[in-house]
Enzyme design. Structure first.
Site, PDB file in Angstrom:
ATOM      1  N   GLN A  32      27.824  23.039  49.817  1.00 38.81           N
ATOM      2  CA  GLN A  32      28.997  22.359  49.278  1.00 38.81           C
ATOM      3  C   GLN A  32      29.259  21.055  50.020  1.00 38.81           C
ATOM      4  OE1 GLN A  32      31.865  25.511  49.939  1.00 38.81           O
ATOM      5  NE2 GLN A  32      31.077  25.777  51.999  1.00 38.81           N
ATOM      6  N   ASP A  87      36.996  29.110  58.638  1.00 41.41           N
ATOM      7  CA  ASP A  87      37.918  28.371  59.505  1.00 41.41           C
ATOM      8  C   ASP A  87      38.518  29.260  60.591  1.00 41.41           C
ATOM      9  OD1 ASP A  87      40.448  29.626  58.414  1.00 41.41           O
ATOM     10  OD2 ASP A  87      39.805  28.586  56.600  1.00 41.41           O
ATOM     11  N   GLY A 139      28.226  36.771  51.861  1.00 42.07           N
ATOM     12  CA  GLY A 139      29.215  37.851  51.862  1.00 42.07           C
ATOM     13  C   GLY A 139      28.982  38.862  50.756  1.00 42.07           C
ATOM     14  N   ASP A 156      38.457  35.993  51.749  1.00 38.53           N
ATOM     15  CA  ASP A 156      39.065  34.675  51.936  1.00 38.53           C
ATOM     16  C   ASP A 156      38.088  33.647  51.394  1.00 38.53           C
ATOM     17  OD1 ASP A 156      40.241  32.352  52.746  1.00 38.53           O
ATOM     18  OD2 ASP A 156      40.059  32.717  54.901  1.00 38.53           O
ATOM     19  N   SER A 157      38.077  33.502  50.074  1.00 36.58           N
ATOM     20  CA  SER A 157      37.087  32.664  49.411  1.00 36.58           C
ATOM     21  C   SER A 157      37.702  31.355  48.924  1.00 36.58           C
ATOM     22  CB  SER A 157      36.497  33.411  48.210  1.00 36.58           C
ATOM     23  OG  SER A 157      37.522  33.666  47.257  1.00 36.58           O
ATOM     24  N   GLU A 159      37.874  28.665  45.553  1.00 37.73           N
ATOM     25  CA  GLU A 159      38.093  28.962  44.137  1.00 37.73           C
ATOM     26  C   GLU A 159      36.781  29.432  43.506  1.00 37.73           C
ATOM     27  OE1 GLU A 159      40.641  26.395  41.826  1.00 37.73           O
ATOM     28  OE2 GLU A 159      41.368  25.408  43.633  1.00 37.73           O
ATOM     29  N   PRO A 163      29.341  28.604  45.493  1.00 36.78           N
ATOM     30  CA  PRO A 163      28.929  29.811  46.215  1.00 36.78           C
ATOM     31  C   PRO A 163      29.943  30.937  46.160  1.00 36.78           C
ATOM     32  CG  PRO A 163      29.517  28.044  47.748  1.00 36.78           C
ATOM     33  CD  PRO A 163      29.473  27.437  46.385  1.00 36.78           C
TER      34      PRO A 163
END
Length: 276
Positions: A32, A87, A139, A156-157, A159, A163
């Site tokens: 990304q 993060d 994941g 915790d993805s 949108e 990926p």
């Protein structure tokens, strides 16, 4: 307008605009487009594929609300998996629970971890904690290969594009069910009801078909589309609505509280209509 402004288009006709002081880092990773920028209003901010992921000023809302409702619903969470979340904010919140012996982070893009540590240290600061295992991996595949391993799984993805797209599919939720222990709980961020109503309906339907208990709750996050954000929780045994407020520990948080635990599940009528 003077100065540099970043606009995240949230629909073809609507977006959110933020004044940028400077770009700290920009890179096309294997997965990304990653940008780390310094903003006037929200401090340092992580952007992935042109979408706001987190910022220093309002990050605590999202990270607390991913972690604490589920961890206060499970009576004794010891093993926790966070899918995405490079993060480190959700991990930071998970570690506030003393019962947690091991927190596993599986993030597909190692660059997110690297630059979060550099530019968002207050968010990523617990990734080197000895209770944490960091895996730079897919994941989805980690879930599929895991059976009866985790007490709580948190998704915790980004949108549902690029990926992260497989993380919103029914097969992924079935894999989560199998990766959880017999009284396990999972939670996922499920976007906003103003622009992604169809997504919320689909996820809720899929989770209801797999988990005996399914609940949706909301939080206010100003840098996310519309400001109103939903989370979907699936549980094998424990209902977050049955948690005794007196049993909820008043942890060092800024948004989540014992009182807010139940209040966050009280949905506006138009959101409630989406999940019923």
């Amino acid at each position: 307008m003077a100065g540099l402004w970043f606009t995240e288009k949230q629909t073809e006709n609507f977006g959110i605009t933020i004044k940028i002081n400077k770009t700290l880092h920009t890179e096309q990773t294997e997965f990304q487009k990653l940008d780390m920028v310094e903003t006037e209003e929200f401090g340092n901010m992580l952007l992935l594929d042109g979408m706001v992921m987190t910022s220093q000023v309002d990050e605590f809302v999202y990270h607390e609300m991913v972690a604490h409702p589920a961890l206060h619903t499970h009576p004794n969470p010891k093993t926790v998996l966070v899918v995405g979340g490079g993060d480190g904010g959700v991990i930071r919140e998970v570690l506030k629970h003393e019962s947690v012996e091991k927190a596993v982070l599986v993030e597909i893009d190692g660059k997110v971890i690297e630059y979060s540590k550099k530019y968002l240290p207050e968010i990523a600061g617990e990734l080197d904690n000895p209770r944490v295992e960091v895996k730079v991996d897919d994941g989805f595949m980690h879930i599929i290969k895991s059976k009866d391993l985790y007490d709580v799984i948190m998704v915790d993805s980004t949108e549902p594009v690029g990926p992260a797209a497989p993380l919103f599919e029914r097969g992924f939720y079935q894999g989560i069910f199998e990766a959880l222990k017999e009284d396990g709980i999972f939670v996922a961020q499920t976007d906003n009801p103003w622009f992604k109503a169809d997504l919320i309906q689909k996820v809720n339907k899929d989770v209801r078909e797999i988990f005996p208990i399914t609940r949706t709750y909301i939080a206010n996050i100003p840098t996310y589309p519309s400001g109103m954000w939903t989370f979907t929780l699936g549980s094998k045994k424990h209902d977050p609505l049955n948690v005794n407020e007196a049993d909820i520990k008043d942890l060092p948080t800024k948004y989540y509280s014992p009182e807010l635990h139940h209040a966050s599940f009280k949905l506006p009528k138009f959101v409630k209509a989406l999940v019923e």
